[in-house]
Design a protein around this motif. Structure first.
Motif, PDB file in Angstrom:
ATOM      1  N   LYS A  14       0.843  -1.201   0.000  1.00 33.18           N
ATOM      2  CA  LYS A  14       0.000   0.000   0.000  1.00 33.18           C
ATOM      3  C   LYS A  14       0.874   1.246   0.000  1.00 33.18           C
ATOM      4  N   GLY A  15       0.436   2.268  -0.717  1.00 32.08           N
ATOM      5  CA  GLY A  15       1.148   3.548  -0.701  1.00 32.08           C
ATOM      6  C   GLY A  15       0.666   4.389   0.470  1.00 32.08           C
ATOM      7  N   VAL A  17       1.534   4.627   3.614  1.00 31.08           N
ATOM      8  CA  VAL A  17       1.353   4.054   4.958  1.00 31.08           C
ATOM      9  C   VAL A  17       2.496   4.426   5.906  1.00 31.08           C
ATOM     10  N   LYS A  19       5.995   4.093   4.966  1.00 31.34           N
ATOM     11  CA  LYS A  19       7.238   3.338   4.733  1.00 31.34           C
ATOM     12  C   LYS A  19       8.457   4.250   4.730  1.00 31.34           C
ATOM     13  N   THR A  20       8.415   5.254   3.848  1.00 29.49           N
ATOM     14  CA  THR A  20       9.590   6.104   3.656  1.00 29.49           C
ATOM     15  C   THR A  20       9.913   6.889   4.933  1.00 29.49           C
ATOM     16  N   THR A  21       8.892   7.412   5.568  1.00 33.24           N
ATOM     17  CA  THR A  21       9.095   8.171   6.805  1.00 33.24           C
ATOM     18  C   THR A  21       9.719   7.271   7.875  1.00 33.24           C
ATOM     19  N   MET A 178       0.855   6.581  11.876  1.00 29.31           N
ATOM     20  CA  MET A 178      -0.195   7.577  11.619  1.00 29.31           C
ATOM     21  C   MET A 178      -1.446   7.334  12.450  1.00 29.31           C
ATOM     22  N   PRO A 207       2.405   8.332  16.144  1.00 27.58           N
ATOM     23  CA  PRO A 207       1.181   9.144  16.025  1.00 27.58           C
ATOM     24  C   PRO A 207       1.180   9.966  14.734  1.00 27.58           C
ATOM     25  N   ARG A 208       0.013  10.334  14.300  1.00 27.12           N
ATOM     26  CA  ARG A 208      -0.095  11.307  13.207  1.00 27.12           C
ATOM     27  C   ARG A 208       0.460  12.626  13.721  1.00 27.12           C
ATOM     28  N   ASP A 209       1.401  13.195  13.011  1.00 28.14           N
ATOM     29  CA  ASP A 209       2.075  14.411  13.472  1.00 28.14           C
ATOM     30  C   ASP A 209       2.613  15.110  12.227  1.00 28.14           C
ATOM     31  N   GLU A 210       2.088  16.284  11.958  1.00 26.88           N
ATOM     32  CA  GLU A 210       2.450  17.012  10.740  1.00 26.88           C
ATOM     33  C   GLU A 210       3.963  17.186  10.601  1.00 26.88           C
ATOM     34  N   ALA A 212       6.265  15.190  10.872  1.00 22.78           N
ATOM     35  CA  ALA A 212       6.896  14.104  10.110  1.00 22.78           C
ATOM     36  C   ALA A 212       6.988  14.501   8.639  1.00 22.78           C
ATOM     37  N   ALA A 213       5.934  15.118   8.123  1.00 15.98           N
ATOM     38  CA  ALA A 213       5.922  15.540   6.724  1.00 15.98           C
ATOM     39  C   ALA A 213       6.759  16.806   6.525  1.00 15.98           C
TER      40      ALA A 213
HETATM   41  P1  ADP Z   1       4.882   5.555   1.939  1.00 13.30           P
HETATM   42  O1  ADP Z   1       6.360   5.556   1.785  1.00 13.30           O
HETATM   43  O2  ADP Z   1       4.336   4.288   2.537  1.00 13.30           O
HETATM   44  O3  ADP Z   1       4.162   5.918   0.665  1.00 13.30           O
HETATM   45  P2  ADP Z   1       5.247   8.030   3.415  1.00 13.30           P
HETATM   46  O4  ADP Z   1       6.219   7.774   4.497  1.00 13.30           O
HETATM   47  O5  ADP Z   1       5.747   8.733   2.201  1.00 13.30           O
HETATM   48  O6  ADP Z   1       4.491   6.680   3.024  1.00 13.30           O
HETATM   49  O7  ADP Z   1       4.022   8.837   4.051  1.00 13.30           O
HETATM   50  C1  ADP Z   1       2.925   9.271   3.245  1.00 13.30           C
HETATM   51  C2  ADP Z   1       2.638  10.742   3.556  1.00 13.30           C
HETATM   52  O8  ADP Z   1       2.261  10.882   4.918  1.00 13.30           O
HETATM   53  C3  ADP Z   1       3.860  11.635   3.368  1.00 13.30           C
HETATM   54  O9  ADP Z   1       3.435  12.880   2.908  1.00 13.30           O
HETATM   55  C4  ADP Z   1       4.431  11.744   4.772  1.00 13.30           C
HETATM   56  O10 ADP Z   1       5.168  12.940   4.947  1.00 13.30           O
HETATM   57  C5  ADP Z   1       3.181  11.717   5.627  1.00 13.30           C
HETATM   58  N1  ADP Z   1       3.426  11.071   6.937  1.00 13.30           N
HETATM   59  C6  ADP Z   1       4.172   9.990   7.207  1.00 13.30           C
HETATM   60  N2  ADP Z   1       4.142   9.684   8.512  1.00 13.30           N
HETATM   61  C7  ADP Z   1       3.340  10.621   9.112  1.00 13.30           C
HETATM   62  C8  ADP Z   1       2.910  10.859  10.448  1.00 13.30           C
HETATM   63  N3  ADP Z   1       3.299  10.081  11.466  1.00 13.30           N
HETATM   64  N4  ADP Z   1       2.082  11.914  10.662  1.00 13.30           N
HETATM   65  C9  ADP Z   1       1.688  12.689   9.645  1.00 13.30           C
HETATM   66  N5  ADP Z   1       2.053  12.529   8.363  1.00 13.30           N
HETATM   67  C10 ADP Z   1       2.876  11.513   8.081  1.00 13.30           C
END
Ligand code: ADP
Ligand code: MG
Length: 256
Positions: A14-15, A17, A19-21, A178, A207-210, A212-213
Motif C-alpha cells: 500500500k502507498g 502508509v 514506509k519512507t518516513t 499515523m 502518532p499522526r504528526d504534521e 513528520a511531513a
Molecule cells: P509511503 O512511503 O508508505 O508511501 P510516506 O512515508 O511517504 O508513506 O508517508 C505518506 C505521507 O504521509 C507523506 O506525505 C508523509 O510525509 C506523511 N506522513 C508519514 N508519517 C506521518 C505521520 N506520522 N504523521 C503525519 N504525516 C505523516
C-alpha cells in the motif's frame, strides 16, 4: 569472523502508509545512537533520497551508485536515481534479475552496522529484489480499517518466494503508523493487530504528526528537525526496540 550488517527491508504494497518516513527516521535515530547506517532507496519515486539529501541523482544501486553522505549523522544513502524505472524493466526480464540487490548489498554489509531498504508500493520486481536480499522485514501498518488485508497479501508473497528461493528473512515486526491520538478507530485497529501478531508488533506506535511531513520537505530527518515532537519521540522508542530486535545494542562494530 566478519560480522555482516542485517538488511532491514521496509515494505507494504500500500502507498502512503509511512514506509519512507519510517526508513528515514529509524535510520536517523540509529545513526544518532552511534550505528553506521546505510539507507538504500529502492523506489523510483525517490522520496527517501530527497528526504535525506537535496541532490538529484542519475544512478541507483542497480547501476552502480555508491553511498553518499546525508543530512543525518551516521547515515549514508545509496539513492534512487533517474534510471531506476528503466533498471526495473531490465531486471524484470533478466535471468537472476531478482537477486541483483542481494548481490549489490554484499560488499556494503561489511562496512555498515545496519542497512535499511525502502520499497515502492507494489509487490513487483523491486520489492521482490528487496525481500530476497533481506534478513529482516518491517511492515508499517497505517492505523486504519483495511490495514490487515494488505499485510496478508504481503506475507503470502513472502511465502511464495520461499518456495523458489532460500530466504534469510525473518519478520522483524509490524509498526503501527499515523495513529490519530485518542481515536477509537485507531485504538480498535491496534487492538486487533496486537491480538493477531502479539509480540510481532512494536510497542511504540507512531502518532499522526504534521512534523513528520514538514521535516521531509526540508530534507531533514526528525532528530535534526524537531527531536521532541510526538512523532520523533515515537520513532526514538521504535528505534530502541528495533536495535534490540536486531541484536544491535552493543557499540558499533565498524571503525569510524
Ligand atoms: P509511503 O512511503 O508508505 O508511501 P510516506 O512515508 O511517504 O508513506 O508517508 C505518506 C505521507 O504521509 C507523506 O506525505 C508523509 O510525509 C506523511 N506522513 C508519514 N508519517 C506521518 C505521520 N506520522 N504523521 C503525519 N504525516 C505523516
Ligand atoms: Mg515511500
Amino acid at each position: 569472523m566478519e560480522r555482516l550488517a542485517p538488511v532491514l527491508v521496509v515494505s507494504n504494497q500500500k502507498g502512503g502508509v509511512g514506509k519512507t518516513t519510517t526508513v528515514v527516521n529509524l535510520a536517523a535515530f540509529a545513526g544518532l545512537a552511534g550505528k553506521k547506517v546505510l539507507v538504500v532507496d529502492n523506489d523510483p519515486q525517490a522520496n527517501a533520497s530527497s528526504a535525506l539529501n537535496k541532490t538529484a541523482f542519475e544512478h541507483s544501486i542497480y547501476s552502480g551508485a555508491e553511498p553518499v553522505p546525508t543530512s543525518a549523522d551516521g547515515v549514508h544513502l545509496v539513492p534512487s536515481g533517474a534510471d531506476l524505472a528503466d533498471q526495473e524493466r531490465r531486471l524484470a526480464g533478466a535471468v537472476g534479475g531478482s537477486l541483483a540487490l542481494r548481490d549489490r548489498l554484499k560488499a556494503h554489509r561489511v562496512h555498515f552496522d545496519l542497512i535499511v531498504v525502502d520499497c515502492p508500493p507494489n509487490l513487483t520486481c523491486l520489492p521482490t529484489n528487496a525481500l530476497l536480499a533481506a534478513t529482516h522485514l518491517l511492515v508499517p501498518l497505517q492505523s486504519e480499517y483495511f490495514a490487515l488485508e494488505g499485510l496478508s497479501q504481503l506475507l503470502a508473497h513472502v511465502d511464495g518466494l520461499r518456495q523458489d528461493h532460500e530466504l534469510q528473512l525473518n519478520l522483524c515486526g509490524i509498526l503501527l503508523t499515523m495513529a490519530t491520538p485518542g481515536s477509537p478507530l485507531a485504538q480498535g485497529v491496534e487492538a486487533e493487530v496486537r491480538r493477531h501478531f502479539g509480540q510481532g508488533v512494536f510497542d511504540a506506535v507512531i502518532p499522526r504528526d504534521e512534523m513528520a511531513a514538514v521535516a521531509s520537505s526540508h530534507a531533514r530527518a526528525l532528530p535534526d528537525h524537531d527531536p521532541l515532537c510526538p512523532a520523533a519521540l515515537a520513532y526514538l522508542a521504535a528505534t530502541r526496540e528495533l536495535l534490540t530486535r536486531l541484536g544491535l545494542t552493543t557499540p558499533s562494530q565498524v571503525p569510524a
